[in-house]
Design an enzyme around this catalytic site. Structure first.
Site: not given
Length: 717
Positions: A506-507, A510, A513
């Site tokens: 998940h991290e 980010h 991105h």
């Protein structure tokens, strides 16, 4: 020397000490104010370069320096650092609040905005002009003088109150421990939890087993401990965070909510939720509420059935005869009996997966997946592990707080051969485009808990590289990922739960991105997107934790190297949607509580926050013998910064709908399909906020989102 003001790409952590904060931030404030004054007094001809770009350039040193201070405070909360941070916080908050309220500056920017069409600019820069003007209006730029003054006061006060809230949560968490000396009291706990508790006690010079309220310690107790008394004690301690003694957040929350509502009304909104969501995908607080309520109605029946089935399961085990009686559970029993029921239904024990998730192999496999699908190459760099000191005792990590006017510093200066880190456990990586060999960026990774580090897991950017050829050559981005995952015990590597594996992915989403951003305007790069779109790149990455093809790249036994056995994998998949309605309702309840507090609390009698929350969440919680109170006084997402996820927690579920739908394209075309992955990188990750997020999604999927995709994935449709 001013170490916080240096613009080295590889940050010299050992020089960032509390003693430099006052002088460095004061100097940065003076320089930033001079830049604001220069733009405010700019005379025609006005241009993008001498207005919008000049303001960004003038703020970047302060943004970068204060970002470092704020980060160190959030993860290395020593007395010296806290004192230095809090001494400058009002000044920094007042300065940033004053920018959109500066009449002369606003006049210059508005004047340029009306004539900017005459200048030849890219669509991205034109979008940024409109976004900047909207930011200013949203912050009160069009208010009359007295109301502007009050708006600035509110923002300054919110910064202080939310900082105190965050400190109280951290201090209350660290203030509690449970030492157990009789191993019989720890029946049911897996060896991994016992070993970690034993090691924690040894590190504190104590005999026995030490338990804390940090997630790697708290969760195993609530899930596996046979002792009802132990679970009750730990649950009560966790539930008390922010509710009592010197760490009481109750009055702080009321003040924060009141100030947010007052600010929203100052700038012409009915409530803070409307203020926050106006320029997001939801567009209004009411629409965000309706979104959550619609999902809730679809899963409510199954949620109620799951709660009743769990009660019946416990009753059946405690009674030798069949019974229709299903007495209510205590809240500290739910996790324990849910795990028992899962084992009974699926013969699946999540602890059986731990040996297949050693953290280093998980991370290297995740990087291999990124290489295959996104065309990236990640290389670990040897580091000096220069221990940064924030006091005589504590070691820090790094984070950057996001701001409406946050402009990242450009990457300049040469890189040393061995980058420093802030703690020996922190690792440093370079990220390259595997086709062109260009270095797109670098990042730090810090995965395990320390008392000086705030809870949870997060990503943040440190520097945003240049992607505007008109101002110079391309330069790399810099970011970080942090967590509080199960640490190594003894000679064993850190063995993670499957949920912790999902957290890493998940991290990392980010982070990609940010690092894959190709936006020429730094403030529109990466995660600087509408909040209900920001979780799409992170949540979609979790899907690769469930597919056999991708799991086989990293899920290997730490001793034998064998992949997850087929039987265990089948059980894992079968149990994936166990109590999924309950999991959905839990998240929906958080989002609804958040929105209700920021929409309807101000117009209520405002006598009892707990009673208000209980009323608005009727039906969103199972019934218990002891009625649990809300986590509103220990909910850092909502109250640890002036805005943060406030009136935006719904965005997790909003983006979960997007990620469930978007992943169907990978499932159809191949979950490791490089062409599909490159398309996602080019149309989502690279674009940041350079275009409307709804359009970006359509560009990738060639259609609008399917609202039922999430419920289908969760087996609820």
């Amino acid at each position: 020397m001013h170490p916080f003001l240096q613009n080295d790409f590889h940050i010299k952590w050992s020089t960032l000490t509390p003693s430099h904060i006052e002088a460095d931030i004061t100097k940065a404030l003076d320089e930033a104010q001079a830049a604001v004054d220069a733009v405010a007094s700019q005379t025609p001809p006005l241009s993008y370069a001498n207005t919008i770009a000049a303001l960004d350039d003038g703020l970047e040193t302060l943004n970068h320096a204060w970002g470092l201070v704020s980060h160190l405070d959030s993860v290395a909360n020593s007395p010296e650092l806290r004192e230095a941070h809090n001494a400058m916080l009002p000044k920094v908050s007042e300065f940033f609040a004053s920018i959109p309220l500066n009449e002369a500056l606003w006049g210059t920017l508005k004047a340029y905005g009306t004539q900017s069409e005459s200048e030849t600019l890219s669509p991205t820069k034109r979008r940024y002009i409109q976004e900047t003007l909207a930011d200013f209006r949203e912050a009160g730029a069009d208010l009359p003088p007295e109301q502007k003054k009050r708006a600035g006061e509110i923002q300054s006060e919110l910064a202080k109150l939310t900082q105190k809230y965050s400190e109280n949560c951290l201090d209350a968490t660290n203030a509690w421990e449970k030492i157990v000396t009789d191993k019989e009291q720890l029946s049911g706990l897996p060896e991994s939890a016992l070993d970690a508790a034993r090691q924690s006690a040894e590190q504190k010079g104590t005999e026995g087993w030490r338990f804390t309220l940090q997630a790697p310690s708290y969760i195993p107790v609530m899930t596996y401990a046979d002792s009802d008394a132990l679970r009750k004690e730990v649950w009560q301690a966790y539930a008390a965070i922010g509710r009592e003694g010197e760490h009481d957040n109750r009055e702080l929350v009321r003040q924060i909510l009141d100030l947010r509502h007052e600010f929203a009304q100052l700038v012409g909104q009915a409530n803070f939720a409307d203020h926050v969501t106006e320029r997001r995908m939801a567009a209004s607080g009411k629409a965000a509420l309706s979104f959550g309520d619609e999902i809730f109605q679809k899963v409510r029946k199954q949620f109620e059935q799951e709660a009743e089935q769990l009660r019946q399961f416990k009753a059946s085990l405690n009674s030798p005869l069949p019974t229709s009686d299903s007495p209510l559970l205590q809240p500290w029993e739910v996790g324990y009996w849910a795990e028992k029921q899962r084992k009974a239904n699926y013969a699946f024990d999540e602890e059986a997966l731990r040996p297949y998730f050693p953290i280093d192999r998980v991370i290297s496999g995740m990087y291999e997946i990124a290489q295959k699908i996104f065309g990236l190459r990640i290389e670990e760099r040897r580091t000096s592990n220069a221990q940064h000191r924030t006091s005589n005792k504590e070691e820090p990590t790094l984070d950057v707080q996001r701001s409406t006017f946050d402009v990242q510093c450009s990457t300049q200066g040469s890189a040393p051969e061995e980058p420093q880190t802030w703690h020996p456990e922190v690792k440093f990586y370079d990220l390259f485009d595997s086709e062109t060999d260009e270095q797109l960026g670098s990042f730090y990774a810090d995965w395990h808990p320390r008392e000086s580090k705030r809870g949870g897991a997060w990503m943040n950017y440190l520097l945003t590289g240049n992607r505007d050829s008109s101002v110079g050559p391309r330069t790399p981005h810099l970011g970080l990922i942090c967590g509080n995952l199960t640490p190594a015990v003894g000679d064993k590597p850190a063995l993670l739960t499957h949920r912790e594996v999902e957290t890493i992915f998940h991290e990392f989403g980010h982070l990609l991105h940010h690092l894959c951003g190709e936006v020429e305007v730094k403030s529109l790069n990466g995660v600087n997107v509408p909040w209900d779109f920001v979780e799409l790149p992170s949540q979609i990455m979790e899907n690769w934790c469930w597919e056999r093809e991708s799991l086989d790249l990293f899920a290997r036994h730490y001793e034998t190297g064998e992949p997850i056995p087929e039987e265990l994998f089948d059980k894992m998949l079968a149990a994936r949607n166990y109590m999924k309605a309950s999991a959905n309702v839990r998240q929906l309840a958080f989002g609804k509580m958040d929105l209700e507090l920021h929409i309807h609390w101000p117009e209520s009698a405002k006598e009892d926050l707990d009673a208000f929350v209980e009323n608005v969440l009727t039906g969103y919680s199972a019934e218990y013998k002891t009625k649990p109170k809300s986590n509103v006084f220990n909910f850092s997402h909502l109250f640890s910064s002036p805005t943060g996820y406030a009136a935006g927690y719904y965005s997790y579920k909003w983006a979960e709908v997007l990620d469930a739908d978007a992943f169907t394209r990978f499932q159809q075309e191949g979950i490791l399909n490089g062409e599909t992955g490159r398309d996602f990188r080019n149309k989502i990750l690279a674009k940041g906020n350079s275009e409307d997020p709804a359009q970006l999604y359509k560009d990738f999927m060639h259609r609008a989102p399917d609202p039922d995709a999430l419920l289908r994935r969760d087996g609820l449709l």
